[in-house]
Write a protein that holds these residues in place. Structure first.
Motif, mmCIF file in Angstrom:
data_model
loop_
_atom_site.group_PDB
_atom_site.id
_atom_site.type_symbol
_atom_site.label_atom_id
_atom_site.label_comp_id
_atom_site.label_asym_id
_atom_site.label_seq_id
_atom_site.Cartn_x
_atom_site.Cartn_y
_atom_site.Cartn_z
ATOM 1 N N ILE A 123 0.817 -1.234 -0.148
ATOM 2 C CA ILE A 123 0.058 0.015 0.038
ATOM 3 C C ILE A 123 0.851 1.209 -0.071
ATOM 4 N N ASN A 124 0.232 2.304 -0.215
ATOM 5 C CA ASN A 124 1.078 3.688 -0.325
ATOM 6 C C ASN A 124 1.275 4.537 0.883
ATOM 7 N N GLU A 125 0.412 4.193 2.155
ATOM 8 C CA GLU A 125 0.519 5.094 3.203
ATOM 9 C C GLU A 125 0.140 4.467 4.402
ATOM 10 N N CYS A 126 0.808 4.917 5.500
ATOM 11 C CA CYS A 126 0.474 4.402 6.980
ATOM 12 C C CYS A 126 0.241 5.818 7.625
ATOM 13 N N ARG A 127 -1.007 5.605 8.344
ATOM 14 C CA ARG A 127 -1.396 6.618 9.340
ATOM 15 C C ARG A 127 -1.199 6.150 10.819
ATOM 16 N N PHE A 128 -1.084 7.172 11.743
ATOM 17 C CA PHE A 128 -0.776 6.954 13.200
ATOM 18 C C PHE A 128 -1.439 7.959 13.679
ATOM 19 N N ALA A 129 -2.607 7.340 14.611
ATOM 20 C CA ALA A 129 -3.467 8.527 15.260
ATOM 21 C C ALA A 129 -2.762 8.606 16.749
ATOM 22 N N GLY A 146 7.641 10.414 11.106
ATOM 23 C CA GLY A 146 5.953 10.796 10.803
ATOM 24 C C GLY A 146 5.661 12.362 10.682
ATOM 25 N N ARG A 147 4.908 12.553 9.613
ATOM 26 C CA ARG A 147 4.631 13.946 9.202
ATOM 27 C C ARG A 147 3.358 14.363 9.712
ATOM 28 N N LEU A 148 3.218 15.367 10.632
ATOM 29 C CA LEU A 148 1.896 15.603 11.168
ATOM 30 C C LEU A 148 0.981 16.353 10.312
ATOM 31 N N THR A 149 -0.150 15.841 10.071
ATOM 32 C CA THR A 149 -1.103 16.251 9.102
ATOM 33 C C THR A 149 -2.460 16.636 9.465
ATOM 34 N N ILE A 166 -2.726 13.208 13.874
ATOM 35 C CA ILE A 166 -2.592 12.142 12.727
ATOM 36 C C ILE A 166 -1.252 12.491 12.002
ATOM 37 N N TYR A 167 -0.312 11.267 12.158
ATOM 38 C CA TYR A 167 0.930 11.347 11.445
ATOM 39 C C TYR A 167 0.785 10.458 10.237
ATOM 40 N N SER A 173 8.654 8.768 1.447
ATOM 41 C CA SER A 173 9.291 9.236 2.738
ATOM 42 C C SER A 173 9.766 8.148 3.508
ATOM 43 N N PHE A 174 9.183 7.001 3.395
ATOM 44 C CA PHE A 174 9.950 5.841 3.978
ATOM 45 C C PHE A 174 11.158 5.517 3.459
ATOM 46 N N ALA A 175 11.315 5.506 2.321
ATOM 47 C CA ALA A 175 12.345 4.933 1.373
ATOM 48 C C ALA A 175 13.447 5.587 1.863
#
Length: 182
Positions: A123-129, A146-149, A166-167, A173-175
């Protein structure tokens, strides 16, 4: 699509699907009130509250037991939840907690690296609450790139208001980020 209950390993950790038989070992870790001190559910160390959390983890079929390979014991848990297949796919990684003896060292980084590597392969994206005032977890997210969004208001498991930030960590960005394997 993303397998939400894989078996993942590095030299120090093994992640495997959480099972009902893990209750006693995981509650022994979760019963430490300091783990939940900055968390929105700050009373999760209490058995009835943790039972709700544990049962929810099993029901959602994305929970993983975190095992310290040197001792063979469960030292915490994390989850993949809220899989969204749209726009290349995204999933939330969270509900993570670790025994305090594993704070501040490499364990959380290794755990997140394993989970992100697995997820971002499909998948393309992981979110963290993260709880808005959970400064310890917010600093940890920033350390791993993590990028604060955004900020969101929602209802916690007990129905009480809860505020999260949410980050996001995406494939690009992970790469090249602090957790990349290269």
């Amino acid at each position: 699509m993303l397998e939400r209950q894989p078996i993942l390993e590095v030299a120090s950790l093994k992640l495997r699907p959480l099972t009902p038989e893990d209750w006693e070992a995981l509650f022994a870790v979760a019963a430490d009130p300091l783990i939940w001190d900055q968390h929105p559910a700050h009373d999760r160390w209490k058995e009835p509250v943790f039972r709700t959390f544990f049962d929810d983890a099993l029901a959602n079929k994305g929970a993983l037991a975190v095992i310290d390979k040197s001792s063979g014991r469960i030292i915490g848990s994390s989850r993949y939840q809220g899989l969204n297949p749209e726009n290349g796919g995204s999933v939330e990684i969270g509900w993570t907690f670790l025994a305090r003896e594993f704070w501040g060292g490499p364990t959380n980084r290794e755990l997140k690296r394993l989970m992100l590597t697995h997820a971002l392969a499909s998948i393309n994206e992981c979110r963290f609450a993260v709880g808005e005032t959970n400064w310890r977890s917010r600093r940890a997210m920033e350390k791993i790139g993590g990028r604060l969004t955004e900020k969101k208001e929602d209802r916690g498991m007990a129905g009480s208001p809860s505020s999260h930030v949410i980050y996001v960590i995406d494939r690009a960005s992970f790469a090249g980020g602090p957790l990349s394997l290269g």
